[in-house]
Design a protein around this motif. Structure first.
Motif, PDB file in Angstrom:
ATOM      1  N   TYR A  45      46.439 -15.432  -8.044  1.00 26.20           N
ATOM      2  CA  TYR A  45      45.559 -15.694  -9.248  1.00 26.20           C
ATOM      3  C   TYR A  45      46.281 -16.350 -10.363  1.00 26.20           C
ATOM      4  CZ  TYR A  45      42.205 -12.480  -6.477  1.00 26.20           C
ATOM      5  OH  TYR A  45      41.542 -11.958  -5.591  1.00 26.20           O
ATOM      6  N   THR A  46      47.462 -16.186 -10.588  1.00 25.74           N
ATOM      7  CA  THR A  46      48.253 -16.709 -11.766  1.00 25.74           C
ATOM      8  C   THR A  46      49.119 -18.025 -11.349  1.00 25.74           C
ATOM      9  OG1 THR A  46      50.241 -15.418 -11.406  1.00 25.74           O
ATOM     10  CG2 THR A  46      48.236 -14.277 -12.457  1.00 25.74           C
ATOM     11  N   GLN A  47      49.771 -18.354 -12.442  1.00 26.12           N
ATOM     12  CA  GLN A  47      50.861 -19.270 -12.508  1.00 26.12           C
ATOM     13  C   GLN A  47      52.044 -18.737 -12.755  1.00 26.12           C
ATOM     14  OE1 GLN A  47      50.530 -22.746 -12.362  1.00 26.12           O
ATOM     15  NE2 GLN A  47      48.649 -22.480 -11.566  1.00 26.12           N
ATOM     16  N   GLU A  48      52.345 -17.385 -12.685  1.00 25.97           N
ATOM     17  CA  GLU A  48      53.491 -16.708 -13.365  1.00 25.97           C
ATOM     18  C   GLU A  48      54.633 -17.045 -12.467  1.00 25.97           C
ATOM     19  OE1 GLU A  48      55.871 -14.309 -15.348  1.00 25.97           O
ATOM     20  OE2 GLU A  48      53.744 -14.558 -15.410  1.00 25.97           O
ATOM     21  N   VAL A  69      50.122 -23.412  -7.594  1.00 23.92           N
ATOM     22  CA  VAL A  69      48.971 -23.360  -6.799  1.00 23.92           C
ATOM     23  C   VAL A  69      48.422 -22.000  -6.920  1.00 23.92           C
ATOM     24  CG1 VAL A  69      47.656 -23.621  -4.490  1.00 23.92           C
ATOM     25  CG2 VAL A  69      49.632 -25.263  -5.529  1.00 23.92           C
ATOM     26  N   GLU A  70      47.051 -21.773  -7.463  1.00 23.04           N
ATOM     27  CA  GLU A  70      46.333 -20.411  -7.433  1.00 23.04           C
ATOM     28  C   GLU A  70      45.372 -20.351  -5.842  1.00 23.04           C
ATOM     29  OE1 GLU A  70      44.622 -19.470 -11.097  1.00 23.04           O
ATOM     30  OE2 GLU A  70      46.280 -20.429 -12.138  1.00 23.04           O
ATOM     31  N   THR A  71      46.021 -19.788  -5.153  1.00 26.44           N
ATOM     32  CA  THR A  71      45.214 -19.591  -3.823  1.00 26.44           C
ATOM     33  C   THR A  71      43.766 -19.125  -3.693  1.00 26.44           C
ATOM     34  OG1 THR A  71      46.428 -17.706  -3.017  1.00 26.44           O
ATOM     35  CG2 THR A  71      47.448 -19.991  -2.715  1.00 26.44           C
ATOM     36  N   GLY A  72      43.830 -17.903  -4.541  1.00 25.63           N
ATOM     37  CA  GLY A  72      42.584 -17.287  -4.482  1.00 25.63           C
ATOM     38  C   GLY A  72      42.291 -16.472  -3.434  1.00 25.63           C
TER      39      GLY A  72
END
Length: 211
Positions: A45-48, A69-72
């Motif tokens: 969910y994040t770019q952390e 990449v935010e895979t979800g």
């Protein structure tokens, strides 16, 4: 530069094992050895992770050569089952930086069954750490047994987490047969040169010559 001409390293492992730390230690070695890397991280969910890599490698690697990449969804989907999002991110990065010759893909943290699609990674590195316990290699799983390289990280803290490193290494070598095992302390740099030697040796056999 076409994606098939770029050497692609997939780095996976459980949450907290040190995948990001391994990338942050490995990239400067690759740069020092004359390579031009790019980094693609995967989070649900994040770019952390991408942001952490940019901060840590500031001054070594242009921050725009790191993307998240935010895979979800489950990380397996984005790096093994349907790597479309990662392939699109790689194509966009290569359009912007055609000099890139090594791409490092970090999976989202997940369990021992994670692997990489051969479309996405030429070499698969799986990371375990001593804080997970010396039993982890005995649990097997394709990440542990079938990866091109198994890294046992955080060797410096083994005495403090009641892990017998000798047993953990012995069992890792036992379940992997002839598969390579390297012990690392990514923060101190221990074993990183060995990891670089291994992956770059693989590059000579799996990747078309660049240029």
């Amino acid at each position: 530069m076409e994606l098939q001409q770029v050497f692609k390293i997939g780095i996976g492992g459980p949450v907290g094992s040190g995948k990001t730390a391994l990338i942050e230690a490995l990239v400067p070695v690759l740069v020092e050895r004359g390579h031009s890397p790019g980094v693609i991280t995967n989070d649900i969910y994040t770019q952390e992770d991408a942001e952490h890599v940019r901060r840590t490698l500031a001054g070594t690697l242009d921050g725009e050569r790191v993307t998240g990449v935010e895979t979800g969804s489950c990380p397996h989907t984005a790096v093994r089952d349907d790597p479309t999002m990662n392939l699109a991110a790689a194509a966009e990065m290569l359009d912007r930086f055609p000099d890139i010759d090594v791409l490092l893909f970090e999976s989202g943290g997940d369990n021992l069954t994670l692997t990489f699609s051969p479309v996405l990674a030429d070499v698969f590195v799986f990371v375990l750490d001593t804080a997970e316990g010396e039993k982890m290699p005995r649990k097997r799983g394709p990440g542990t047994t079938d990866s091109d390289l198994l890294v046992i990280n955080k060797i410096d803290i083994a005495p403090y987490v009641r892990t017998d490193l000798t047993i953990m290494e012995r069992d890792a070598r036992r379940v992997r047969g002839e598969g390579r095992v390297i012990l690392t302390d990514c923060l101190a740099g221990t074993g990183i040169a060995d990891v670089a030697d291994f992956v770059l040796a693989q590059r000579e056999t799996v990747c078309s010559p660049v240029g």
